[in-house]
Design an enzyme around this catalytic site. Structure first.
Site, PDB file in Angstrom:
ATOM      1  N   LYS A   1      44.938  56.224  35.101  1.00  0.00           N
ATOM      2  CA  LYS A   1      45.708  55.089  34.579  1.00  0.00           C
ATOM      3  C   LYS A   1      46.419  55.494  33.295  1.00  0.00           C
ATOM      4  O   LYS A   1      45.799  55.993  32.355  1.00  0.00           O
ATOM      5  CB  LYS A   1      44.779  53.908  34.296  1.00  0.00           C
TER       6      LYS A   1
ATOM      7  N   ASP B   1      49.823  51.052  33.727  1.00  0.00           N
ATOM      8  CA  ASP B   1      49.303  49.768  33.235  1.00  0.00           C
ATOM      9  C   ASP B   1      50.150  49.279  32.062  1.00  0.00           C
ATOM     10  O   ASP B   1      49.724  49.341  30.912  1.00  0.00           O
ATOM     11  CB  ASP B   1      47.833  49.962  32.830  1.00  0.00           C
TER      12      ASP B   1
ATOM     13  N   LYS C   1      51.396  46.159  31.819  1.00  0.00           N
ATOM     14  CA  LYS C   1      51.139  44.722  31.580  1.00  0.00           C
ATOM     15  C   LYS C   1      52.428  44.010  31.160  1.00  0.00           C
ATOM     16  O   LYS C   1      52.509  43.382  30.103  1.00  0.00           O
ATOM     17  CB  LYS C   1      50.049  44.530  30.531  1.00  0.00           C
TER      18      LYS C   1
ATOM     19  N   ASP D   1      57.505  39.210  30.153  1.00  0.00           N
ATOM     20  CA  ASP D   1      58.782  38.915  29.501  1.00  0.00           C
ATOM     21  C   ASP D   1      59.531  37.947  30.406  1.00  0.00           C
ATOM     22  O   ASP D   1      58.977  37.455  31.396  1.00  0.00           O
ATOM     23  CB  ASP D   1      59.566  40.231  29.284  1.00  0.00           C
TER      24      ASP D   1
ATOM     25  N   THR E   1      39.853  41.524  30.200  1.00  0.00           N
ATOM     26  CA  THR E   1      38.386  41.612  30.182  1.00  0.00           C
ATOM     27  C   THR E   1      37.830  41.604  28.755  1.00  0.00           C
ATOM     28  O   THR E   1      36.628  41.497  28.565  1.00  0.00           O
ATOM     29  CB  THR E   1      37.908  42.872  30.927  1.00  0.00           C
TER      30      THR E   1
ATOM     31  N   ARG F   1      36.423  54.568  28.416  1.00  0.00           N
ATOM     32  CA  ARG F   1      35.517  55.222  27.470  1.00  0.00           C
ATOM     33  C   ARG F   1      34.205  55.745  28.044  1.00  0.00           C
ATOM     34  O   ARG F   1      33.749  56.809  27.593  1.00  0.00           O
ATOM     35  CB  ARG F   1      35.297  54.293  26.262  1.00  0.00           C
TER      36      ARG F   1
HETATM   37  O1  C5P Z   1      37.446  52.110  27.830  1.00  0.00           O
HETATM   38  P1  C5P Z   1      37.394  50.993  28.857  1.00  0.00           P
HETATM   39  O2  C5P Z   1      36.569  51.326  30.076  1.00  0.00           O
HETATM   40  O3  C5P Z   1      37.022  49.669  28.231  1.00  0.00           O
HETATM   41  O4  C5P Z   1      38.905  50.888  29.347  1.00  0.00           O
HETATM   42  C1  C5P Z   1      39.344  49.861  30.197  1.00  0.00           C
HETATM   43  C2  C5P Z   1      40.794  50.062  30.498  1.00  0.00           C
HETATM   44  O5  C5P Z   1      41.216  49.023  31.347  1.00  0.00           O
HETATM   45  C3  C5P Z   1      41.705  50.040  29.279  1.00  0.00           C
HETATM   46  O6  C5P Z   1      42.698  51.024  29.481  1.00  0.00           O
HETATM   47  C4  C5P Z   1      42.324  48.660  29.297  1.00  0.00           C
HETATM   48  O7  C5P Z   1      43.653  48.664  28.816  1.00  0.00           O
HETATM   49  C5  C5P Z   1      42.310  48.324  30.785  1.00  0.00           C
HETATM   50  N1  C5P Z   1      42.260  46.908  31.120  1.00  0.00           N
HETATM   51  C6  C5P Z   1      41.252  46.065  30.706  1.00  0.00           C
HETATM   52  N2  C5P Z   1      41.266  44.738  31.033  1.00  0.00           N
HETATM   53  C7  C5P Z   1      42.257  44.238  31.784  1.00  0.00           C
HETATM   54  C8  C5P Z   1      43.274  45.077  32.244  1.00  0.00           C
HETATM   55  C9  C5P Z   1      43.245  46.425  31.889  1.00  0.00           C
HETATM   56  O8  C5P Z   1      40.320  46.532  30.042  1.00  0.00           O
HETATM   57  N3  C5P Z   1      42.236  42.969  32.158  1.00  0.00           N
END
Ligand code: C5P
Length: 251
Positions: free
Chosen positions: A47, A74, A76, A79, A132, A223
């Site tokens: 991603k 991603d 997002k 606009d 999330t 992460r």
């Molecule tokens: O590090 P982590 O596992 O929290 O990363 C989650 C990834 O998913 C991040 O890149 C974040 O931008 C993306 N994301 C998210 N929640 C959403 C959509 C995308 O955490 N609703």
């Protein structure tokens, strides 16, 4: 470009590799590609989010595609309809397989996005429902008095009615969205954490196995892999967990 998985192809027999997306949340292409090198062979989907895309642009997507990898872009997008449609046009030839738009942009924006994504070479769209990182208190702060679950379902239904066949939602809602919207939609779930992982800024989290069992098509993990001492070992252990959760013998 290989086929985008639909839930029918992802149900119980699809490979874990096609269901795990590693979030390349890095500030530069070299930093991102260093992780890709360490995961190549284990992971297929990567991603590219805002941080990396602003730094590296379409060139990085082409590099990843050149290595035979699948890209989830991603961005997002959120606009006015004309601008979102134009943005989709600008990334259409880059080779990403999936692209996000915010469902909160409303019906006209979602419909314009869906139409722009009909062009040859365009990525398949996913509608982001509620981030999330947001819980009920955060939602109230932006004027949404409903629970995250109700708001996610509202936005997922809206996106589907506008012609968008995939959504991003947390593991807390994925079961409800799956049972309400059926098996055809692609549901992508971030916020994946195992016991002992730091939660960081995420709020609505669950393990990889739980998310798959509740109906997620694909998982986004950042992460827990990128910050692991051994990212390939962390990815392999998540792949094994996805495999186990998708095993019909367990259901
Ligand atoms: O590090 P982590 O596992 O929290 O990363 C989650 C990834 O998913 C991040 O890149 C974040 O931008 C993306 N994301 C998210 N929640 C959403 C959509 C995308 O955490 N609703």
């Amino acid at each position: 470009m290989s086929a985008i998985p639909s839930i029918s192809s992802l149900s119980l027999s699809s490979s874990a590799k096609s269901r795990l997306i590693v979030a390349l949340d890095y500030p530069s292409a070299p930093a991102a590609l260093e992780l890709v090198d360490r995961l190549e062979g284990s992971c297929l989907w990567f991603k590219v989010g805002l941080e990396l895309y602003y730094a590296a642009g379409n060139g990085l997507i082409e590099t990843l595609r050149g290595r035979g990898l699948e890209v989830f872009l991603d961005l997002k997008l959120h606009d006015i309809p004309n601008t979102v449609a134009g943005a989709i046009g600008s990334v259409t030839q880059a080779g990403a397989s999936l692209l996000t738009v915010h469902a909160g942009g409303g019906a006209a924006m979602l419909a314009a996005a869906a139409e722009a994504a009909l062009r040859p070479g365009a990525p398949r769209l996913l509608a982001v429902t509620v981030l999330t990182s947001m819980d009920a208190g955060e939602l109230r702060g932006v004027g949404v008095m409903d629970t995250p679950q109700d708001q996610v379902l509202r936005l997922a239904r809206l996106a589907k009615s506008c012609g968008i066949g995939g959504m991003v939602c947390s593991a807390e809602e994925v079961g409800t969205v799956r049972s309400e919207l059926g098996t055809e939609v692609v549901l992508v779930t971030p916020g994946i954490r195992s016991n002992g992982d730091a939660i960081g800024d995420q709020r609505r989290v669950a393990s990889a196995g739980e998310a798959i069992q509740r109906g997620a098509s694909m998982l986004v993990v950042g992460r827990p892999i990128t910050q692991a001492k051994d990212p390939a070992a962390a990815a392999n252990s998540l792949l094994a967990e996805i495999d186990r959760a998708g095993d019909p013998a367990l259901h």
